[in-house]
Enzyme design. Sequence first.
Site, PDB file in Angstrom:
ATOM      1  N   ASP A   1      -4.153   7.387   3.966  1.00 39.83           N
ATOM      2  CA  ASP A   1      -4.537   6.175   3.250  1.00 39.83           C
ATOM      3  C   ASP A   1      -5.987   6.362   2.777  1.00 39.83           C
ATOM      4  OD1 ASP A   1      -4.705   3.685   2.096  1.00 39.83           O
ATOM      5  OD2 ASP A   1      -3.684   2.662   3.736  1.00 39.83           O
TER       6      ASP A   1
HETATM    7  C1  NOJ Z   1      -5.183   1.210   0.658  1.00 39.75           C
HETATM    8  C2  NOJ Z   1      -3.875   0.611   1.039  1.00 39.75           C
HETATM    9  O1  NOJ Z   1      -3.808   0.447   2.439  1.00 39.75           O
HETATM   10  C3  NOJ Z   1      -2.672   1.407   0.577  1.00 39.75           C
HETATM   11  O2  NOJ Z   1      -1.528   0.646   0.812  1.00 39.75           O
HETATM   12  C4  NOJ Z   1      -2.795   1.783  -0.862  1.00 39.75           C
HETATM   13  O3  NOJ Z   1      -1.681   2.522  -1.263  1.00 39.75           O
HETATM   14  C5  NOJ Z   1      -4.071   2.560  -1.077  1.00 39.75           C
HETATM   15  N1  NOJ Z   1      -5.196   1.743  -0.692  1.00 39.75           N
HETATM   16  C6  NOJ Z   1      -4.224   3.012  -2.517  1.00 39.75           C
HETATM   17  O4  NOJ Z   1      -4.432   1.941  -3.341  1.00 39.75           O
END
Ligand code: NOJ
Length: 770
Positions: free
Chosen positions: A291
């Site tokens: 993430d």
């Molecule tokens: C953080 C989020 O937790 C995740 O779900 C997302 O895909 C990423 N950012 C990218 O935007």
Amino acid sequence: MKPNRILLACVAAALLLTNTLTFATARPPYLNRSLPVDRRVDDLMSRMTVDEKVGQLNQLFYFSQFMKPEMMEPGLREGKIGSLLFMTDPATINRFQKIAVEQSRLKIPILFGFDVIHGFHTIFPVPLALASSWDTNLVERVQTVAAREASAAGIRWTFAPMLDIARDPRWGRIVEGAGEDPFLGARIAAAQVRGFQGSDPASPGRLLACMKHFAGYGAAAGGRDYDGAYISDAELYNVYLPPFKAAVDAGVGSAMSAYMDLNDVPATGSAFLLRDVLRTQWGFKGFVVSDANAVGNLVTHGFAEDKSDAAARALTAGVDMEMSLPIDPVSGAYSSSLAKHLQEGRVTKAQLDEAVRRVLEAKFKAGLFENPYADESRVASIHNDPDHRRLARIAAQRSAVLLRNEGNLLPLDTKFSSVAVIGPLADSKRDIRGSWSFADDIKSAVTVLEGIRAKVRPGVKVEYAPGVDIARAYPSIFETFFGRRPAAWGEAQRREEFDKAVALARSSDLIVMVLGQHEEMSGEAASQSSIELPGRQRELLESISALGKPVVLVLINGRPLDISWAVTRVPAILEAWHPGTEGGNAIADLLWGDATPGGKLPVTWPRSAGQIPIYYARNLTQEPETKQGFTSRYWDIPTSPLYPFGYGLSYTTFTYSNLRVSKPTAKLGEPVEVSVDVENTGRRSGEEVAQLYIHQRSGSASRPVRELKGFERVALAPGEKKTVRFTLGKPELTYWSAASKGWVQDPATFDVWVGGDSTATLQTKFQITR
Ligand code: NOJ
């Protein structure tokens, strides 16, 4: 030299020259589409420097709002970037791709990723809403369209489906998943993967899917986003992992490691999750991305010593690609330290190559080397395909859940000649869409007010008053990027608007109140301690209800809310969630009876935050549940929820009968067939979600009081009766047992219920023997 030797030497020299020339002019094997992917990857990797390899593991955000292309271009040219995310403009995507494909040494295309969660240009209902449809076919069609729109813009990878089981509505991200249940969650997961990827993510209009957040993120303590989760192995395998396993079985191409600590080990540094479960137990072949900033954040967790330690630990745990928000293209944990680790032996060549291989494999399989560009000439026509809007309207109709309909107030009578549409969300284009809407045309979203205006017969007066304003106590991170809300009203305006709304209601025949939450009140970093309606919405509802006029409450929100006051006073309540671009039209269709609600709750609806966590598949306790005094285990409120899991009304009625099992006794491993008759006993056509629940009476471990093990959404004309069939085989009757630390199927007696929600009473049983 003898003449034949001379001849031989000449032939050899000629051959060598031809070979060299062929090699220099011909395309290298990795660019040859007719070769198998493995060979192409081998060939490409044999040509790569360590820096180029590390570059493939480097994924960066690009925000056109505040970044300049020049910031990225050198890195693309030098092969330091493998993937970019958060870009939605096809022209910039193509501009960057051209640099990678034409100017970098090895011409490796960039994989562009984006959060295509519930639509791209056309916004569909939020995932919790889509799950409320209990319609896997619909979910698949929705994600097919989302993939078509996103891939038209050059996006080839979506960070979806989000598969976190959530049993705490305080957690803002409950809106992004399919609710509390592993069985429903698994079905919806597989449908989403099919929708995004089709049978081949390389085929036109498809995307590579990414299951997230692996795993246990929904169990954050206190519902506070990013907080650690303590999950026993039994709960992990039985509750949190099944949707991920279903996605793997459906062929999902990638996975995203979660942010939080799972049992004290951050998921992004967890070899247990990323190697033991994902690779060894499940045989997952795709690649894992972290993430955003989750690798670097291993330091913040108090797990890694510094960014460099974090990089080594994440890679060796099984994170193939790092997603990071850089200051420059080489400031990520991987890009700044993997080469050094390799040199010093902390990371082996095999470990680095394994990660690079997986990423390259995905690029080859996605067809990127053959089709790296978006066809800009087709974007507009694909985005504006009227079929997409039609599907968005159907999806919103099918996702809504009718919670209450006293005296059959709905569908609305045509006799009303004036309608007051009241509430802070009634005319909000932003909130009808939901929290992952960044690439749509907000102006084209249809609000409830607009939907109602378009629906009523000519001559009916429709007037609007917001009544109250609502706001988060702290602004959301996304508000900072994508636009602040207007400033809150002052006290004088508050009073005036409130009174205006009440006066409007007084002078109207019918009141439609549209209450709930702004889109940024749920989603990432959007947890809350209370689940009450924010602001003075309840007060407004009370004042307007006191007028004694017919009131319909439409809820626009991303989580169950405390509406216990309303459920005994407001005759009709429709949960519409954030229904998407066509939301307003769909809601008007439902209110006026051009569509019939058939959605069911994918979450247990608490009476108040004090009941959280609350979910239907809990274990029994030491006392019979029916025992006097036992039903209220809190003495201040009942133990039962406001609405049970699976609940939802229709404009018609259904009865269940003739529940039967194919055999009263079966041997371990043998399937049992269950069937039931469902009949539409009302006067309108409608759809019912027939749900099958089981309970295992004894075994190596206590099993939940009820577990969903089958469902089907059935369409029935008035008076029509259909037989619905379910199979309970080994997969449905097996569970992970804490007693034996493994998967078991016990010989036991099983209760079976089938009905319209998790409190179904029609019951039978069967026995499994050795
Ligand atoms: C953080 C989020 O937790 C995740 O779900 C997302 O895909 C990423 N950012 C990218 O935007």
